[in-house]
Design an enzyme around this catalytic site. Structure first.
Site, PDB file in Angstrom:
ATOM      1  N   TRP A 325       1.055  -1.053  -0.105  1.00 24.05           N
ATOM      2  CA  TRP A 325       0.030  -0.139   0.330  1.00 24.05           C
ATOM      3  C   TRP A 325       1.244   1.208   0.151  1.00 24.05           C
ATOM      4  O   TRP A 325       0.346   1.818  -0.736  1.00 24.05           O
ATOM      5  CB  TRP A 325      -0.934  -0.293   1.576  1.00 24.05           C
ATOM      6  CG  TRP A 325      -1.807   1.616   1.656  1.00 24.05           C
ATOM      7  CD1 TRP A 325      -3.502   1.289   0.635  1.00 24.05           C
ATOM      8  CD2 TRP A 325      -1.542   2.452   1.918  1.00 24.05           C
ATOM      9  NE1 TRP A 325      -3.246   2.758   0.888  1.00 24.05           N
ATOM     10  CE2 TRP A 325      -2.509   3.385   2.252  1.00 24.05           C
ATOM     11  CE3 TRP A 325      -0.436   3.338   2.712  1.00 24.05           C
ATOM     12  CZ2 TRP A 325      -2.480   4.604   2.734  1.00 24.05           C
ATOM     13  CZ3 TRP A 325      -0.002   3.949   3.050  1.00 24.05           C
ATOM     14  CH2 TRP A 325      -0.964   4.366   3.117  1.00 24.05           C
ATOM     15  N   HIS A 326       2.177   1.256   1.032  1.00 25.63           N
ATOM     16  CA  HIS A 326       2.527   2.502   0.829  1.00 25.63           C
ATOM     17  C   HIS A 326       3.858   2.772  -0.504  1.00 25.63           C
ATOM     18  O   HIS A 326       4.559   4.000  -0.565  1.00 25.63           O
ATOM     19  CB  HIS A 326       3.883   1.863   1.518  1.00 25.63           C
ATOM     20  CG  HIS A 326       3.413   2.871   2.994  1.00 25.63           C
ATOM     21  ND1 HIS A 326       2.837   0.698   3.611  1.00 25.63           N
ATOM     22  CD2 HIS A 326       3.492   3.177   4.466  1.00 25.63           C
ATOM     23  CE1 HIS A 326       2.358   1.866   5.291  1.00 25.63           C
ATOM     24  NE2 HIS A 326       2.707   3.020   5.402  1.00 25.63           N
ATOM     25  N   GLY A 327       3.581   2.036  -1.188  1.00 17.65           N
ATOM     26  CA  GLY A 327       4.286   2.256  -3.103  1.00 17.65           C
ATOM     27  C   GLY A 327       5.053   1.253  -3.126  1.00 17.65           C
ATOM     28  O   GLY A 327       5.119  -0.063  -3.253  1.00 17.65           O
ATOM     29  N   PHE A 480       2.157   8.632  -1.092  1.00 16.73           N
ATOM     30  CA  PHE A 480       1.164   7.433  -1.258  1.00 16.73           C
ATOM     31  C   PHE A 480      -0.159   7.634  -1.045  1.00 16.73           C
ATOM     32  O   PHE A 480      -0.810   6.530  -1.232  1.00 16.73           O
ATOM     33  CB  PHE A 480       2.076   7.005   0.587  1.00 16.73           C
ATOM     34  CG  PHE A 480       2.914   6.246   0.843  1.00 16.73           C
ATOM     35  CD1 PHE A 480       3.913   6.376  -0.274  1.00 16.73           C
ATOM     36  CD2 PHE A 480       3.703   6.985   2.063  1.00 16.73           C
ATOM     37  CE1 PHE A 480       5.494   6.207  -0.160  1.00 16.73           C
ATOM     38  CE2 PHE A 480       5.236   6.753   2.107  1.00 16.73           C
ATOM     39  CZ  PHE A 480       6.064   6.004   1.321  1.00 16.73           C
TER      40      PHE A 480
END
Length: 480
Positions: A325-327, A480
């Site tokens: 999810w963060h990248g 993000f």
């Protein structure tokens, strides 16, 4: 628009005055004004993506109505599928398209074949990871019959785009935030003052701690091979404080700004660096995201109710997805995997819910055992942050290898500022420790002290913000 910009310094007072003195008598007008202000706030960054958030809001507004009105299970699933498909499709395209293309090409090339990458230079819309999760929770909760859909489009669009928490959270559930748009607002002086204190502390975390840590962090991470191990160690430690000051600071400013407008947003950080194990860390770090994944991914997968194998599978999934999810980078996936590996032994031995309360709840200081627990947990988290901060896996591995060098005992090759800033970070953590029982560090600090002492603290923080300010430094989580 950045919270720490001159534009916001003009924007918010205007919004505040109009909100309370022009639109207060009419709730619908107030909501419409919040929607307009939120779109101005978001469009200040890039007006072209206003259509994207409006489209996402419209899809979920319609799907919510359809799911709520439909009794046929299949049709309800279809409308839920449309909502999830649109949101995840937009998120996947803008955030992960190039990652999947480049990873596929790399895999094909390692197999001995030649493949030419085709990548688009996509601009990632600020906040898309946050508002898509926020709208998805709305339709999922309606599908689960945990809430009824709203017919007020303006209130719903305002909920999705509410500017204090739009671009970096907290990720608010519709069940908490949306009903607040239907309650008449009455200005609460004590709530507003609490919000002002929280904004001030958030600005201190961001401008004084995070932005100044960034100077030393960039020096270490941008050219690690030329740095002695002692510099690399300080760079890693300072990044731990940079990301906490940056993201925790944003959350405090967002929550405090919401309070000034009469809204209560959920706490997103609860002094995570005082955690005694990784499980406690995740109950205190980015709370809105970790609870979102728990309620909408982990529990639907079966949570911990199945076999040990299924539970371990679910734990790995939740941490890997959290990393992803963060990248769109393998470093984030490895970061999530590290936390899964650290969490699993606690789960297997039934220790993952031992440290629920506040450390040293009724004491001024922790005992040696608690101090050791916090030290070990912070060290493990810091190692994980190296992967999070590094541009690629090779750089992260090289950085960690660089730490295990005889030069770890060398004198820091940095000027006197780094030593002075170490003292400032220590003071910051002492203030955090003193306020760990509250929502934010200075919420109750100096309440029972003379006025001069209390306002001396506030003015001291204000002066620090202006003295240490660096021009319009973006927040880390904007990417993000």
């Amino acid at each position: 628009m950045l919270f720490n910009s001159y534009e916001f310094l003009v924007f918010f007072p205007v919004v505040f005055l109009l909100y309370w003195f022009v639109f207060q008598r009419n709730l619908k007008a107030q909501n419409a004004f919040i929607l307009l202000a939120s779109y101005v706030f978001y469009g200040w960054w890039d007006w072209r993506f206003l259509g994207l958030i409006a489209f996402s809001s419209l899809v979920d507004y319609i799907c919510g109505l359809k799911i709520g009105a439909e009794e046929d299970t299949f049709k309800r699933k279809v409308y839920l599928g449309i909502s999830l498909g649109v949101n995840l499709g937009l998120l996947g395209f803008f955030k992960y398209f190039n990652f999947f293309i480049d990873s596929t090409v790399q895999m094909i090339n390692t197999m001995g074949f030649q493949a030419n990458p085709y990548s688009l230079q996509l601009i990632l819309p600020v906040g898309i990871s946050f508002y898509t999760f926020q709208t998805m929770s709305y339709t999922i909760d309606i599908y689960r019959r945990q809430m009824v859909p709203t017919k007020d489009a303006v209130a719903f669009f305002a909920y999705v785009s509410f500017f204090p928490q739009l671009v970096a959270g907290p990720i608010e559930r519709a069940a908490n935030l949306l009903p607040q748009f239907f309650k008449k607002k009455v200005f609460d002086y004590s709530l507003a003052m609490d919000g002002m204190r929280q904004i001030l502390w958030g600005l201190f975390m961001k401008v004084v701690i995070a932005d100044n840590c960034a100077v030393f962090v960039n020096q270490a991470f941008n050219n690690p091979e030329s740095q002695p191990a002692s510099n690399l160690l300080i760079g890693a430690l300072f990044f731990s404080f940079q990301i906490y000051g940056d993201f925790g600071g944003y959350s405090n400013i967002a929550i405090g700004t919401g309070k000034l407008l009469g809204f209560n947003l959920m706490q997103n950080f609860a002094f995570p660096y005082f955690s005694r194990d990784i499980a406690e860390f995740w109950r205190r770090w980015h709370i809105s995201l970790s609870t979102w994944f728990r309620d909408y991914v982990y529990i639907p997968l079966g949570g911990s109710k199945g076999s040990k194998y299924q539970s371990l599978r679910n734990i790995f999934i939740i941490f890997l997805v959290s990393g992803f999810w963060h990248g769109a980078n393998w470093t984030f996936i490895i970061w999530g995997g590290i936390h899964a590996v650290l969490f699993i032994p606690l789960y297997l031995f039934g220790k993952n819910r031992v440290n629920i309360g506040i450390v040293a709840q009724n004491k001024a200081l922790p005992n040696f055992y608690e101090l050791g627990q916090m030290g070990v947990t912070f060290s493990l988290v810091t190692i994980g942050w190296i992967f999070f901060r590094s541009p690629d896996l090779n750089s992260a591995i090289g950085y960690i290898q660089g730490l295990f060098d005889i030069s770890i005992f060398q004198k820091l090759q940095m000027d006197i500022r780094v030593y002075l800033f170490m003292i400032l970070v220590l003071i910051f953590m002492l203030i955090e420790w003193g306020g760990r029982r509250e929502e934010f560090a200075i919420q109750k600090m100096a309440f029972h002290k003379p006025v001069l002492i209390r306002y001396g603290l506030y003015y001291g923080l204000v002066m620090a913000v202006f003295l240490f300010a660096r021009k319009d430094q973006e927040f880390i989580y904007f990417q993000f």
